[in-house]
Design a protein around this motif. Sequence first.
Motif, PDB file in Angstrom:
ATOM      1  N   GLU A  53       0.930  -1.295  -0.065  1.00 58.49           N
ATOM      2  CA  GLU A  53      -0.166  -0.106  -0.115  1.00 58.49           C
ATOM      3  C   GLU A  53       0.840   1.296  -0.058  1.00 58.49           C
ATOM      4  N   ASN A  54       2.160   1.168   0.334  1.00 60.90           N
ATOM      5  CA  ASN A  54       3.150   2.123   0.310  1.00 60.90           C
ATOM      6  C   ASN A  54       3.555   2.610  -0.959  1.00 60.90           C
ATOM      7  N   LYS A  55       3.842   1.686  -1.923  1.00 59.71           N
ATOM      8  CA  LYS A  55       4.486   1.698  -3.095  1.00 59.71           C
ATOM      9  C   LYS A  55       3.082   1.587  -4.298  1.00 59.71           C
ATOM     10  N   VAL A  56       2.875   2.727  -5.047  1.00 62.99           N
ATOM     11  CA  VAL A  56       2.361   2.433  -6.078  1.00 62.99           C
ATOM     12  C   VAL A  56       2.962   3.136  -7.492  1.00 62.99           C
ATOM     13  N   THR A  57       2.702   2.113  -8.457  1.00 63.56           N
ATOM     14  CA  THR A  57       3.404   2.706  -9.705  1.00 63.56           C
ATOM     15  C   THR A  57       2.193   2.641 -10.800  1.00 63.56           C
ATOM     16  N   PRO A  58       2.709   3.352 -11.741  1.00 62.58           N
ATOM     17  CA  PRO A  58       1.654   3.215 -12.888  1.00 62.58           C
ATOM     18  C   PRO A  58       1.647   2.158 -13.757  1.00 62.58           C
ATOM     19  N   GLY A  59       2.895   1.352 -13.754  1.00 62.68           N
ATOM     20  CA  GLY A  59       2.691   0.239 -14.636  1.00 62.68           C
ATOM     21  C   GLY A  59       2.748   0.302 -16.046  1.00 62.68           C
TER      22      GLY A  59
ATOM     23  N   PHE B 195       2.422   3.624 -18.718  1.00 64.69           N
ATOM     24  CA  PHE B 195       3.305   3.748 -19.713  1.00 64.69           C
ATOM     25  C   PHE B 195       2.631   3.706 -21.336  1.00 64.69           C
ATOM     26  N   ILE B 196       1.762   2.854 -21.526  1.00 66.10           N
ATOM     27  CA  ILE B 196       0.923   3.089 -22.882  1.00 66.10           C
ATOM     28  C   ILE B 196       0.445   4.156 -23.012  1.00 66.10           C
ATOM     29  N   VAL B 197      -0.397   4.517 -21.916  1.00 66.61           N
ATOM     30  CA  VAL B 197      -1.150   5.960 -21.921  1.00 66.61           C
ATOM     31  C   VAL B 197      -0.297   6.879 -22.529  1.00 66.61           C
ATOM     32  N   PHE B 198       0.885   7.255 -21.627  1.00 71.16           N
ATOM     33  CA  PHE B 198       1.856   8.292 -21.853  1.00 71.16           C
ATOM     34  C   PHE B 198       2.306   8.121 -23.179  1.00 71.16           C
ATOM     35  N   ALA B 199       2.741   7.061 -23.704  1.00 66.85           N
ATOM     36  CA  ALA B 199       3.204   6.766 -24.903  1.00 66.85           C
ATOM     37  C   ALA B 199       2.420   7.315 -26.154  1.00 66.85           C
ATOM     38  N   VAL B 200       1.081   6.866 -25.912  1.00 71.76           N
ATOM     39  CA  VAL B 200      -0.013   7.236 -26.743  1.00 71.76           C
ATOM     40  C   VAL B 200      -0.268   8.870 -26.835  1.00 71.76           C
TER      41      VAL B 200
END
Length: 82
Positions: free
Chosen positions: A24-30, A34-39
Motif C-alpha cells: 500500500e506504500n508503493k504504487v506505480t503506474p505500471g 506507460f502505454i497511455v503516456f506513449a500514446v
Amino acid sequence: MPDMSASVSLAVTHLAPLAKELDENKVTPGVLGFIVFAVMALAVWGLMKSMSKHMRKVDFKESPAADPDRPADRPTTPTPQP
C-alpha cells in the motif's frame, strides 16, 4: 448496448484479492500508465508536426502602412441615405 455493470462487478471481484497483495506504500503506474503516456506523446508529436506544416503556409508579410494623405478605398462610416 451490453450491460457494463455485470462485467465491472465481475472484474472487481477477481481483482480485489490481487489488490490486497500490493504494497500500500508503493504504487506505480505500471504498463498501462506507460502505454497511455506513449500514446499521448505520439499524439502531441503528430499535432506539432501538423502545426508546423500549417505554419509554413502562413504569409507573415505585412501590407504597407496606409498613407494618411491618401483617401481610403472604403469609408469607415456608412454614408447617410437621403
